[in-house]
Scaffold this motif. Structure first.
Motif, short mmCIF file in Angstrom:
data_model
loop_
_atom_site.label_atom_id
_atom_site.label_comp_id
_atom_site.label_asym_id
_atom_site.label_seq_id
_atom_site.Cartn_x
_atom_site.Cartn_y
_atom_site.Cartn_z
N LEU A 29 -7.24 1.29 -3.26
CA LEU A 29 -8.81 1.42 -1.80
C LEU A 29 -8.17 1.02 -0.88
CD1 LEU A 29 -11.41 -0.26 -4.54
CD2 LEU A 29 -11.29 2.08 -3.98
N HIS A 30 -8.17 1.75 0.23
CA HIS A 30 -7.33 1.99 1.62
C HIS A 30 -8.33 0.30 2.51
CE1 HIS A 30 -10.54 4.53 3.31
NE2 HIS A 30 -10.03 5.03 2.55
N GLY A 31 -7.85 0.13 3.63
CA GLY A 31 -8.19 -0.76 4.84
C GLY A 31 -9.37 -0.02 5.61
N ASN A 32 -9.97 -0.21 6.73
CA ASN A 32 -11.35 -0.26 7.28
C ASN A 32 -9.65 0.89 8.59
OD1 ASN A 32 -12.39 0.00 9.97
ND2 ASN A 32 -13.92 -1.01 8.62
N GLY A 33 -10.32 2.55 8.54
CA GLY A 33 -10.49 2.96 9.55
C GLY A 33 -9.24 3.78 9.13
N GLY A 34 -8.64 3.47 8.39
CA GLY A 34 -7.76 3.97 7.52
C GLY A 34 -8.15 5.48 6.09
N SER A 35 -7.16 5.47 4.90
CA SER A 35 -7.64 7.11 4.49
C SER A 35 -6.62 6.71 2.88
CB SER A 35 -7.46 8.19 5.35
OG SER A 35 -5.33 8.29 5.38
N ARG A 36 -6.72 7.39 2.11
CA ARG A 36 -5.91 7.53 0.71
C ARG A 36 -4.50 7.66 1.60
NH1 ARG A 36 -7.91 12.27 2.05
NH2 ARG A 36 -6.41 14.39 0.58
N HIS A 37 -3.96 8.37 2.40
CA HIS A 37 -2.37 8.13 2.74
C HIS A 37 -1.76 6.70 2.84
CE1 HIS A 37 -3.04 12.43 2.50
NE2 HIS A 37 -4.46 12.42 3.67
N TYR A 38 -2.96 6.29 3.08
CA TYR A 38 -2.16 4.36 3.30
C TYR A 38 -0.79 4.37 2.13
CZ TYR A 38 -1.57 -0.78 3.45
OH TYR A 38 -1.54 -1.46 3.30
N PHE A 39 -1.27 4.82 0.93
CA PHE A 39 -0.72 4.47 -0.26
C PHE A 39 0.78 5.49 -0.76
CE2 PHE A 39 -5.03 2.65 -0.82
CZ PHE A 39 -4.22 1.25 -0.98
N GLU A 40 0.66 6.48 -0.15
CA GLU A 40 1.58 7.12 0.24
C GLU A 40 3.15 7.22 -0.43
OE1 GLU A 40 2.02 10.32 3.28
OE2 GLU A 40 0.03 11.62 2.10
N GLN A 41 3.58 6.00 0.28
CA GLN A 41 5.20 5.94 0.43
C GLN A 41 5.23 4.96 -1.27
OE1 GLN A 41 7.26 7.29 1.68
NE2 GLN A 41 5.78 8.35 2.57
N GLN A 42 4.07 4.57 -1.39
CA GLN A 42 3.74 3.39 -2.80
C GLN A 42 3.90 4.78 -4.53
OE1 GLN A 42 0.94 0.63 -2.41
NE2 GLN A 42 1.34 0.09 -0.65
N LEU A 43 3.89 5.75 -4.26
CA LEU A 43 2.55 6.65 -5.23
C LEU A 43 3.92 5.99 -6.17
CD1 LEU A 43 0.14 9.17 -3.22
CD2 LEU A 43 -0.30 7.02 -4.53
N GLN A 44 5.06 6.88 -5.64
CA GLN A 44 6.28 7.40 -6.56
C GLN A 44 6.01 6.33 -7.57
OE1 GLN A 44 10.20 6.89 -4.78
NE2 GLN A 44 9.43 6.38 -2.82
N ILE A 45 5.90 5.48 -6.95
CA ILE A 45 6.22 3.47 -8.07
C ILE A 45 5.06 3.48 -9.59
CG2 ILE A 45 6.50 1.78 -8.37
CD1 ILE A 45 9.23 2.47 -6.59
#
Length: 237
Positions: A29-45
């Motif tokens: 769950l991303h933060g205010n004003g953000g989107s799901r793309h906030y986590f993109e660099q974490q997904l590989q883990i």
């Protein structure tokens, strides 16, 4: 991989889902004003051992909002509907900033659907935010609210900023009812007061606290691999 789901009020919620047969599911769950793309660099883990579900909150990213206001409970109910639609019974929730607030509120209302929690830079009331940050939020919200009356393109951002001057409807007593293992994380330079973060951890019975030296509010974005490894270590304990 990217999908949409309609809520009862006509709102569209956009989400990414990365399935992995038999694996547990992590909800980001991303933060205010953000989107799901906030986590993109974490997904590989995360994708190595888990199924991953990453929605855009109502009124953020690719998701719409048909209502005149935006509230935490609207988003919590959207998450609940999304999980029911996907036939997901239980999730591990990782929430950043407003996403952490949503994670706590979701756990309050749907405790049986949560297996573990990671709360990064959350707050249960406005007193938990440093005064400098709170003043910026109020000024931004009121300016956007005024200008959105003239420019409809600003209404979406004004709704998002409104969440920053709302207290999530959580109490210290609510935190004491959270019964799942919880990791509470914040940077030592976070806009959330260090004492507030410590209080959140102290009030959740089965919790671990990590105050990370030298990092600010967006720890997970600036050091995504480091953050994701910390999350996975906690999940696998």
């Amino acid at each position: 991989m990217t999908n949409n789901i309609k809520m009862a009020d006509g709102t569209t919620i956009t989400y990414d889902f990365y399935p992995k047969r038999g694996a547990k599911i992590i909800l980001l769950l991303h933060g205010n004003g953000g989107s799901r793309h906030y986590f993109e660099q974490q997904l590989q883990i995360y994708r190595t051992n888990l199924q991953v579900l990453v929605p855009d909150s109502r009124g953020h990213g690719g998701s719409t909002n048909t209502q005149s206001k935006l509230t935490f409970m609207q988003i919590v109910n959207d998450i609940h509907t999304l999980l029911l639609t996907l036939k997901i019974e239980k999730v591990i929730i990782v929430g950043f900033s407003d996403g952490a607030n949503l994670a706590m509120l979701f756990t309050k209302h749907f405790p049986n659907m949560v297996e573990k929690l990671v709360l990064n830079a959350g707050n249960i009331n406005l007193q938990g935010v440093r005064l400098s940050g709170l003043l910026v939020d109020y000024v931004a919200y009121f300016m956007l609210k005024i200008f959105s009356l003239l420019f409809t393109s600003l209404r979406r951002v004004a709704q998002q900023k409104q969440l920053l001057v709302q207290s999530p409807k959580m109490s210290w007593e609510d935190l004491a009812q959270i019964s799942v293992p919880t990791l509470v994380v914040a940077g030592s330079l976070d806009i959330i007061k260090k004492q507030h973060t410590k209080q959140i951890a102290a009030n959740i019975p089965d919790s671990n606290l990590r105050i990370v030296p030298g990092v600010g509010h967006t720890f997970g974005a600036k050091f995504p691999i480091r953050f994701a490894i910390m999350v996975m270590d906690f999940i696998q304990e």
